[in-house]
Motif scaffolding. Structure first.
Motif, PDB file in Angstrom:
ATOM      1  N   SER A 226      30.279  38.926  40.138  1.00  0.00           N
ATOM      2  CA  SER A 226      31.543  38.310  40.545  1.00  0.00           C
ATOM      3  C   SER A 226      31.658  38.146  42.057  1.00  0.00           C
ATOM      4  CB  SER A 226      32.716  39.140  40.027  1.00  0.00           C
ATOM      5  OG  SER A 226      32.650  40.460  40.539  1.00  0.00           O
ATOM      6  N   ALA A 227      30.842  38.900  42.798  1.00  0.00           N
ATOM      7  CA  ALA A 227      30.919  38.886  44.263  1.00  0.00           C
ATOM      8  C   ALA A 227      29.845  38.028  44.917  1.00  0.00           C
ATOM      9  CB  ALA A 227      30.824  40.307  44.797  1.00  0.00           C
ATOM     10  N   LYS A 228      28.799  37.741  44.164  1.00  0.00           N
ATOM     11  CA  LYS A 228      27.697  36.974  44.747  1.00  0.00           C
ATOM     12  C   LYS A 228      28.182  35.617  45.233  1.00  0.00           C
ATOM     13  CE  LYS A 228      24.043  39.114  42.024  1.00  0.00           C
ATOM     14  NZ  LYS A 228      23.072  38.955  40.911  1.00  0.00           N
ATOM     15  N   ALA A 229      27.685  35.191  46.381  1.00  0.00           N
ATOM     16  CA  ALA A 229      27.965  33.900  46.995  1.00  0.00           C
ATOM     17  C   ALA A 229      29.344  33.824  47.641  1.00  0.00           C
ATOM     18  CB  ALA A 229      27.810  32.750  46.007  1.00  0.00           C
TER      19      ALA A 229
ATOM     20  N   ASP B  22      40.435  38.816  41.966  1.00  0.00           N
ATOM     21  CA  ASP B  22      39.911  39.786  42.936  1.00  0.00           C
ATOM     22  C   ASP B  22      40.970  40.826  43.321  1.00  0.00           C
ATOM     23  OD1 ASP B  22      38.221  37.059  44.514  1.00  0.00           O
ATOM     24  OD2 ASP B  22      37.312  38.613  43.245  1.00  0.00           O
ATOM     25  N   THR B  23      42.198  40.633  42.854  1.00  0.00           N
ATOM     26  CA  THR B  23      43.273  41.572  43.162  1.00  0.00           C
ATOM     27  C   THR B  23      42.945  42.952  42.609  1.00  0.00           C
ATOM     28  OG1 THR B  23      44.968  39.857  43.218  1.00  0.00           O
ATOM     29  CG2 THR B  23      45.697  42.112  42.765  1.00  0.00           C
TER      30      THR B  23
ATOM     31  N   VAL C 248      44.174  44.920  47.932  1.00  0.00           N
ATOM     32  CA  VAL C 248      43.930  43.496  48.158  1.00  0.00           C
ATOM     33  C   VAL C 248      44.664  42.732  47.061  1.00  0.00           C
ATOM     34  CG1 VAL C 248      42.204  41.659  48.127  1.00  0.00           C
ATOM     35  CG2 VAL C 248      41.712  43.816  49.299  1.00  0.00           C
ATOM     36  N   THR C 249      45.553  41.838  47.468  1.00  0.00           N
ATOM     37  CA  THR C 249      46.317  41.035  46.529  1.00  0.00           C
ATOM     38  C   THR C 249      46.098  39.568  46.842  1.00  0.00           C
ATOM     39  OG1 THR C 249      48.012  42.760  46.343  1.00  0.00           O
ATOM     40  CG2 THR C 249      48.586  40.557  45.564  1.00  0.00           C
TER      41      THR C 249
END
Length: 121
Positions: free
Chosen positions: A62-65, A89-90, A117-118
């Motif tokens: 989910s975080a790649k790129a 991503d929250t 993080v929201t």
């Protein structure tokens, strides 16, 4: 004692960016892996990204790129640059360090207090 202190969380619109920082302090001989994890309400804590002292990195799919992890070994600090943020991503983001407090000592996990993080849609 060892402390990990995170900063940089906040509220951002979808598509925006945030940069998280985590500084480790205290009685530290060596920090091997450092990483970022996150935990959304009702979900388990999950790895977002990790980096070794040599700079090798590992990312969740989910975080790649979109996210980039980096570290400053001289400052015992790890960063997470998050771009193209999405509402999913929250979460509360936690810093982790696998730390040896003295030469020949065991490695232990240390955690920061978390930063929210929201991402709004």
């Amino acid at each position: 004692q060892v402390q990990l202190v995170e900063s940089g969380g906040g509220l951002v619109q979808a598509g925006g960016s945030l940069r998280l920082s985590c500084a480790a302090s205290g009685s530290i001989f060596r920090i091997d892996h450092m990483g970022w994890y996150r935990q959304a309400p009702g979900k388990q804590r999950e790895l977002v990204a990790a980096i070794t002292s040599a700079g090798s990195t590992n990312y969740a799919d989910s975080a790649k790129a979109r996210f980039t992890i980096s570290r400053d070994n001289a400052k015992n600090t790890v960063y997470l640059q998050m771009n193209s943020l999405k509402p999913e991503d929250t979460a509360v983001y936690y810093c982790n360090g696998k730390i040896r407090r003295w030469y020949g000592g065991d490695e232990y996990d240390y955690w920061g207090q978390g930063t929210q993080v929201t991402v709004s849609s």
